[in-house]
Each structure stands twice: as C-alpha cells, then as structure tokens.
Scaffold this active site. Sequence first.
Site, PDB file in Angstrom:
ATOM      1  N   CYS A   1      -0.734  -4.738  -0.677  1.00 30.68           N
ATOM      2  CA  CYS A   1      -2.047  -4.554  -0.051  1.00 30.68           C
ATOM      3  C   CYS A   1      -3.168  -4.693  -1.075  1.00 30.68           C
ATOM      4  CB  CYS A   1      -2.122  -3.202   0.647  1.00 30.68           C
ATOM      5  SG  CYS A   1      -1.691  -1.831  -0.412  1.00 30.68           S
TER       6      CYS A   1
ATOM      7  N   ASP B   1      -4.057  -2.567  -3.272  1.00 31.96           N
ATOM      8  CA  ASP B   1      -4.689  -1.284  -3.591  1.00 31.96           C
ATOM      9  C   ASP B   1      -4.406  -0.876  -5.035  1.00 31.96           C
ATOM     10  OD1 ASP B   1      -5.436  -1.266  -1.007  1.00 31.96           O
ATOM     11  OD2 ASP B   1      -4.380   0.574  -0.432  1.00 31.96           O
TER      12      ASP B   1
ATOM     13  N   CYS C   1      -7.749   1.109   1.077  1.00 34.13           N
ATOM     14  CA  CYS C   1      -8.126   1.476   2.434  1.00 34.13           C
ATOM     15  C   CYS C   1      -8.400   2.983   2.538  1.00 34.13           C
ATOM     16  CB  CYS C   1      -7.005   1.104   3.394  1.00 34.13           C
ATOM     17  SG  CYS C   1      -5.503   2.032   3.074  1.00 34.13           S
TER      18      CYS C   1
ATOM     19  N   CYS D   1       0.626   4.116   1.065  1.00 30.77           N
ATOM     20  CA  CYS D   1      -0.551   4.730   0.429  1.00 30.77           C
ATOM     21  C   CYS D   1      -0.172   6.075  -0.190  1.00 30.77           C
ATOM     22  CB  CYS D   1      -1.669   4.957   1.446  1.00 30.77           C
ATOM     23  SG  CYS D   1      -2.256   3.437   2.201  1.00 30.77           S
TER      24      CYS D   1
END
Lengths: 218, 142
Positions: free
Chosen positions: B37, B39, B63, B106
């Site tokens: 992603c 991140d 996010c 996450c």
Amino acid sequence: MPNPESVRTALDGAAKHLCWSCREETGEGPFCESCVKIQPAELMGDYFALFELPRAYAVDAQYLKNKFYELSRKFHPDFYGDKTDAEKTLARDNSAYLNTAFRTLSDPIKRAEYLLVRCARGYRVDLVPPQGLFEEILTAGELLEKNSLSSEDLTTLRETGRVFAVRQDERIVSLAGLFDRLVAGDDAAKGEIENAINEIKYLRTILDRIDQRLHKTI
Amino acid sequence: MAYSEKVIDHFQHPHNMGSLDKNDKTVGTGIVGAPECGDVMKLQLKIGPGNVIEDAKFKTFGCGSAIASSSLATEWVKGKTIEEAMKLKNTDIVNELSLPPVKIHCSVLAEDALKAALADYLGKNGQKVPDGEPEKTKEGVS
C-alpha cells in the site's frame, strides 16, 4: 544480454496440444491449424508467449499495444455470434485472459512480479527496507497533511515529486538488466529485483498522492 | 469503506504525532513500510529509568487506519515498561479499532514499528532484545 529465443525455448520447453474439436495438433497459435477453431489462450503459454515476447523485462509499449488490438479482434465475442457455445465460451475466456495479460505486461510493477515468479528458483531473499526513502516519504507526507500550501511549499512539493519520479524511472530501467542477470542464472539478482519492486511501489504511492495534491491546489 | 468511530476519532485527533531526537541515546526509533500500500510509519519511544516508556511519538504516511493504528499504539505504550510493550500484538489494535480484514496490515505495521523502535533502543544501549523477537527493522506483511 541473453538471446531472447534461446531463453524462451529453455523456459517453455516444447508443449504440443491437441485441438478440443478435431483432435489434431493445434500448432502454436490461438487457432487450430487443422480446423481453424479457436483454442484456449492459456495453452499458448504465459502472458509473454501470448504476446509472442521473449521472457525479458524490457517491453516495447507500442508493440504491446498493437499486439493487444490484434488479439482483441481475434478473440472478440462479437465475432462468435454464429458459432457453437463452446467457441463462444472460449472467445469470452480468451478475451478475459488477454485483458489480464495486457494489464499485467503494461504495468512496470505487475510485469516485474509476474516475471519474477516465472524466473526465480525458490531462493529466499532478505528484503532490505529503504530506510532513507522512508524518511523522505515521511517528510513529503507532512507537507501533504498541511491544510493550505504556501507557494514555497508548492515549489518544494513539485521538486520532491520530480526527484521521486526520476528515481522511480531509474528503478524501472534497472529492472531490465536485473532480470537479464536472473534469467542468465545469477540468483543474487532476485533480491535486488524484489527490493527494486518494493521501492517502486513506495514511490508510486507517494507520487500519486503528490499528484493528487498538486492538481487539487491548481 | 466505512471506518469505525474509533478510527475516525484517532484519525481526526491523532495522539502523539511528532518526532523525538533520534540521536538521543534514550530514544528508540523504528521506521517500517508496507510496499503493497506504500504506507510508511515512524514510531519513536523515549525510555526512562526502570525501562519505562516516558514518551511516544509517531509520524505516518498512509491511510486513516494506519494513522489510527500508530496513534493507538503510542497511546497504549506510554507508561508501560519495555517488557510490557513487547507484548503488544497487532490483533489488540484490530480489536480496539474494529479494523476490517483489508486494513489488518495497518495494525501489523504499527506492531512492527513498535518492535523496531524497542529493538533500536535496546541495541543502542547494549541490551538484548527479549526472546522470540530477534527482528530489527523489517517490512510489514501486507
């Protein structure tokens, strides 16, 4: 640089298939050489074989596009309206397979991952997280979080985006040489490829976000 | 996608956002990323006497769930000892924030960042990382 033809033969071997309809050998193309009926595209081999490309990372975008249009016309379900159900199904399946193949080969990251799975010989690598890049992304991320950007911020953001874009392109270009090494038997290239793919992924995400922000501001 | 109320709260009012001096010997820094992603998460801990975590800060590019996960992780570990903080699992974050399956990575990132920060502190001070956690910095599973 290895000879593309020799690479392909070495990896694919010679697979022969019989036509689902006339039971004769189909030949290499997507249509039976005896009865001209459509054959499952998967039987032609992987995405590279479908596009008649050597298994190498560097791909000519224009060639890919032309070949895609050519095959799309051959498989398009509209041309199979008066054919048997079996042929209609194959036309539909082949079109789907072709679309996925085109999407995969057109995308620098997807193409690298697809090729890596096909070339790598079960060799575990330790990924090296790009710590320096992480710090740069966090710095750029802070700028993106700001509610309003000064003209100085905008200049910084544009410049950061430019630097990231150049680095992304460099990594993509480097993949071609790394894959040549891997195909030629240099297993150590696998780790470098995986690290490069990851770095491109991080760069793509931050570049998308910078682009979004710059477009919103203008 | 619908975020849970707790995620939205942490996202809108993140706790402990910021940085500590990474050259400080009493500060442990962990920077990890999830390539899938894109991140990136930085988590820093200031450790005081008795191995107690006195302060925790984070910076996250990602996010809402990634920001909420790091916000929650820093909130939880403050006041805890290193040994206690080592026990924090990503599933604790998933449960607290009601993260959906696609956002579980996450929480993994937050756990990895925390472990990396603890390992960095222990390494800096010549202490050993407790059993079963040999990792230093690594990329999160996604």
